[in-house]
Design a protein around this motif. Sequence first.
Motif, PDB file in Angstrom:
ATOM      1  N   PHE A 175      -4.014  -5.517 -12.004  1.00 39.32           N
ATOM      2  CA  PHE A 175      -4.745  -6.515 -11.255  1.00 39.32           C
ATOM      3  C   PHE A 175      -4.522  -6.355  -9.753  1.00 39.32           C
ATOM      4  O   PHE A 175      -3.510  -5.804  -9.325  1.00 39.32           O
ATOM      5  CB  PHE A 175      -4.287  -7.926 -11.666  1.00 39.32           C
ATOM      6  CG  PHE A 175      -4.474  -8.197 -13.128  1.00 39.32           C
ATOM      7  CD1 PHE A 175      -5.658  -8.725 -13.592  1.00 39.32           C
ATOM      8  CD2 PHE A 175      -3.473  -7.907 -14.030  1.00 39.32           C
ATOM      9  CE1 PHE A 175      -5.842  -8.964 -14.951  1.00 39.32           C
ATOM     10  CE2 PHE A 175      -3.639  -8.145 -15.385  1.00 39.32           C
ATOM     11  CZ  PHE A 175      -4.833  -8.676 -15.842  1.00 39.32           C
ATOM     12  N   ARG A 176      -5.481  -6.875  -9.003  1.00 39.77           N
ATOM     13  CA  ARG A 176      -5.354  -6.971  -7.540  1.00 39.77           C
ATOM     14  C   ARG A 176      -5.373  -8.465  -7.219  1.00 39.77           C
ATOM     15  O   ARG A 176      -6.312  -9.175  -7.561  1.00 39.77           O
ATOM     16  CB  ARG A 176      -6.532  -6.279  -6.862  1.00 39.77           C
ATOM     17  CG  ARG A 176      -6.567  -6.452  -5.362  1.00 39.77           C
ATOM     18  CD  ARG A 176      -7.769  -5.804  -4.744  1.00 39.77           C
ATOM     19  NE  ARG A 176      -9.000  -6.457  -5.205  1.00 39.77           N
ATOM     20  CZ  ARG A 176     -10.199  -5.910  -5.115  1.00 39.77           C
ATOM     21  NH1 ARG A 176     -10.362  -4.698  -4.626  1.00 39.77           N
ATOM     22  NH2 ARG A 176     -11.259  -6.561  -5.543  1.00 39.77           N
ATOM     23  N   VAL A 177      -4.310  -8.937  -6.583  1.00 47.00           N
ATOM     24  CA  VAL A 177      -4.220 -10.336  -6.173  1.00 47.00           C
ATOM     25  C   VAL A 177      -4.458 -10.385  -4.669  1.00 47.00           C
ATOM     26  O   VAL A 177      -3.760  -9.725  -3.911  1.00 47.00           O
ATOM     27  CB  VAL A 177      -2.830 -10.927  -6.507  1.00 47.00           C
ATOM     28  CG1 VAL A 177      -2.719 -12.362  -6.025  1.00 47.00           C
ATOM     29  CG2 VAL A 177      -2.542 -10.815  -8.002  1.00 47.00           C
ATOM     30  N   ILE A 178      -5.470 -11.150  -4.260  1.00 45.35           N
ATOM     31  CA  ILE A 178      -5.722 -11.334  -2.830  1.00 45.35           C
ATOM     32  C   ILE A 178      -5.253 -12.738  -2.479  1.00 45.35           C
ATOM     33  O   ILE A 178      -5.725 -13.726  -3.032  1.00 45.35           O
ATOM     34  CB  ILE A 178      -7.220 -11.154  -2.490  1.00 45.35           C
ATOM     35  CG1 ILE A 178      -7.690  -9.759  -2.900  1.00 45.35           C
ATOM     36  CG2 ILE A 178      -7.449 -11.392  -0.991  1.00 45.35           C
ATOM     37  CD1 ILE A 178      -9.163  -9.507  -2.675  1.00 45.35           C
ATOM     38  N   ILE A 207      -1.720  -7.841  -3.245  1.00 45.07           N
ATOM     39  CA  ILE A 207      -0.631  -7.441  -4.141  1.00 45.07           C
ATOM     40  C   ILE A 207      -1.275  -6.766  -5.344  1.00 45.07           C
ATOM     41  O   ILE A 207      -2.208  -7.303  -5.943  1.00 45.07           O
ATOM     42  CB  ILE A 207       0.175  -8.665  -4.630  1.00 45.07           C
ATOM     43  CG1 ILE A 207       0.763  -9.446  -3.458  1.00 45.07           C
ATOM     44  CG2 ILE A 207       1.252  -8.246  -5.612  1.00 45.07           C
ATOM     45  CD1 ILE A 207       1.351 -10.792  -3.864  1.00 45.07           C
ATOM     46  N   TYR A 208      -0.791  -5.585  -5.711  1.00 45.77           N
ATOM     47  CA  TYR A 208      -1.242  -4.901  -6.920  1.00 45.77           C
ATOM     48  C   TYR A 208      -0.155  -5.056  -7.968  1.00 45.77           C
ATOM     49  O   TYR A 208       1.026  -4.862  -7.671  1.00 45.77           O
ATOM     50  CB  TYR A 208      -1.515  -3.424  -6.649  1.00 45.77           C
ATOM     51  CG  TYR A 208      -2.680  -3.214  -5.718  1.00 45.77           C
ATOM     52  CD1 TYR A 208      -3.983  -3.202  -6.198  1.00 45.77           C
ATOM     53  CD2 TYR A 208      -2.486  -3.053  -4.354  1.00 45.77           C
ATOM     54  CE1 TYR A 208      -5.065  -3.024  -5.354  1.00 45.77           C
ATOM     55  CE2 TYR A 208      -3.566  -2.870  -3.489  1.00 45.77           C
ATOM     56  CZ  TYR A 208      -4.847  -2.861  -4.006  1.00 45.77           C
ATOM     57  OH  TYR A 208      -5.912  -2.696  -3.169  1.00 45.77           O
ATOM     58  N   CYS A 209      -0.544  -5.418  -9.183  1.00 49.89           N
ATOM     59  CA  CYS A 209       0.464  -5.626 -10.217  1.00 49.89           C
ATOM     60  C   CYS A 209      -0.106  -5.276 -11.585  1.00 49.89           C
ATOM     61  O   CYS A 209      -1.315  -5.206 -11.765  1.00 49.89           O
ATOM     62  CB  CYS A 209       0.958  -7.065 -10.204  1.00 49.89           C
ATOM     63  SG  CYS A 209      -0.323  -8.283 -10.479  1.00 49.89           S
ATOM     64  N   ASP A 210       0.789  -5.070 -12.542  1.00 53.91           N
ATOM     65  CA  ASP A 210       0.342  -4.792 -13.898  1.00 53.91           C
ATOM     66  C   ASP A 210       0.372  -6.081 -14.706  1.00 53.91           C
ATOM     67  O   ASP A 210       0.697  -7.151 -14.190  1.00 53.91           O
ATOM     68  CB  ASP A 210       1.192  -3.701 -14.541  1.00 53.91           C
ATOM     69  CG  ASP A 210       2.664  -4.072 -14.642  1.00 53.91           C
ATOM     70  OD1 ASP A 210       2.971  -5.270 -14.759  1.00 53.91           O
ATOM     71  OD2 ASP A 210       3.495  -3.167 -14.605  1.00 53.91           O
ATOM     72  N   GLU A 261      -9.490  -7.853 -11.855  1.00 52.43           N
ATOM     73  CA  GLU A 261      -9.011  -6.877 -12.826  1.00 52.43           C
ATOM     74  C   GLU A 261      -9.478  -5.466 -12.476  1.00 52.43           C
ATOM     75  O   GLU A 261     -10.596  -5.272 -12.004  1.00 52.43           O
ATOM     76  CB  GLU A 261      -9.522  -7.246 -14.216  1.00 52.43           C
ATOM     77  CG  GLU A 261      -8.943  -6.376 -15.311  1.00 52.43           C
ATOM     78  CD  GLU A 261      -9.393  -6.802 -16.691  1.00 52.43           C
ATOM     79  OE1 GLU A 261      -9.135  -6.035 -17.634  1.00 52.43           O
ATOM     80  OE2 GLU A 261     -10.000  -7.873 -16.843  1.00 52.43           O
ATOM     81  N   PHE A 262      -8.627  -4.484 -12.723  1.00 53.90           N
ATOM     82  CA  PHE A 262      -8.959  -3.080 -12.541  1.00 53.90           C
ATOM     83  C   PHE A 262      -9.952  -2.659 -13.618  1.00 53.90           C
ATOM     84  O   PHE A 262      -9.785  -2.972 -14.790  1.00 53.90           O
ATOM     85  CB  PHE A 262      -7.688  -2.239 -12.615  1.00 53.90           C
ATOM     86  CG  PHE A 262      -7.898  -0.757 -12.539  1.00 53.90           C
ATOM     87  CD1 PHE A 262      -8.678  -0.185 -11.546  1.00 53.90           C
ATOM     88  CD2 PHE A 262      -7.297   0.080 -13.457  1.00 53.90           C
ATOM     89  CE1 PHE A 262      -8.860   1.190 -11.473  1.00 53.90           C
ATOM     90  CE2 PHE A 262      -7.457   1.455 -13.397  1.00 53.90           C
ATOM     91  CZ  PHE A 262      -8.247   2.005 -12.399  1.00 53.90           C
ATOM     92  N   THR A 263     -10.997  -1.935 -13.233  1.00 54.19           N
ATOM     93  CA  THR A 263     -12.057  -1.543 -14.171  1.00 54.19           C
ATOM     94  C   THR A 263     -11.772  -0.229 -14.900  1.00 54.19           C
ATOM     95  O   THR A 263     -12.534   0.152 -15.786  1.00 54.19           O
ATOM     96  CB  THR A 263     -13.389  -1.369 -13.422  1.00 54.19           C
ATOM     97  OG1 THR A 263     -13.262  -0.279 -12.500  1.00 54.19           O
ATOM     98  CG2 THR A 263     -13.793  -2.639 -12.704  1.00 54.19           C
TER      99      THR A 263
END
Length: 124
Positions: free
Chosen positions: A20-23, A30-33, A53-55
């Motif tokens: 995921f990418r949290v803005i 923040i990038y996180c799993d 969510e990452f595509t």
Amino acid sequence: MEMEIEQIYNHSYFDRLIKFRVIKKDDTIIYCDYLDISFIINKVNIFIKTIDEFTNEYDIKNNEIYEDDIIEYTQHYFNMNKTDVKRKVVKWDKLKCGWNIHETNAGQTNHKIIGNIHQNPELI
């Protein structure tokens, strides 16, 4: 047989990477799993603008494409021997059960991320 968390994370179980990418409201990213997302939601929630969510797709510069990214691409109309440069917002398509990055009835090439709707709404 129980799976180790590391095995799952390292793709021995899933076909795709779940991240995921949290803005945040101050536009920091923040990038996180999937293992970290619940901690971030619980601890940083009041500062979050969005979670995307990452595509599992990449643009022409090998950048990860996330939900709500704005992509620019070349649309090919094969029957008319014509091309157009278009933009779209990446969203989940419930009818196709997938991301709306690729159209099935016409060719698209050169997907390039030019921003996202949260930080660059003027690009839509």
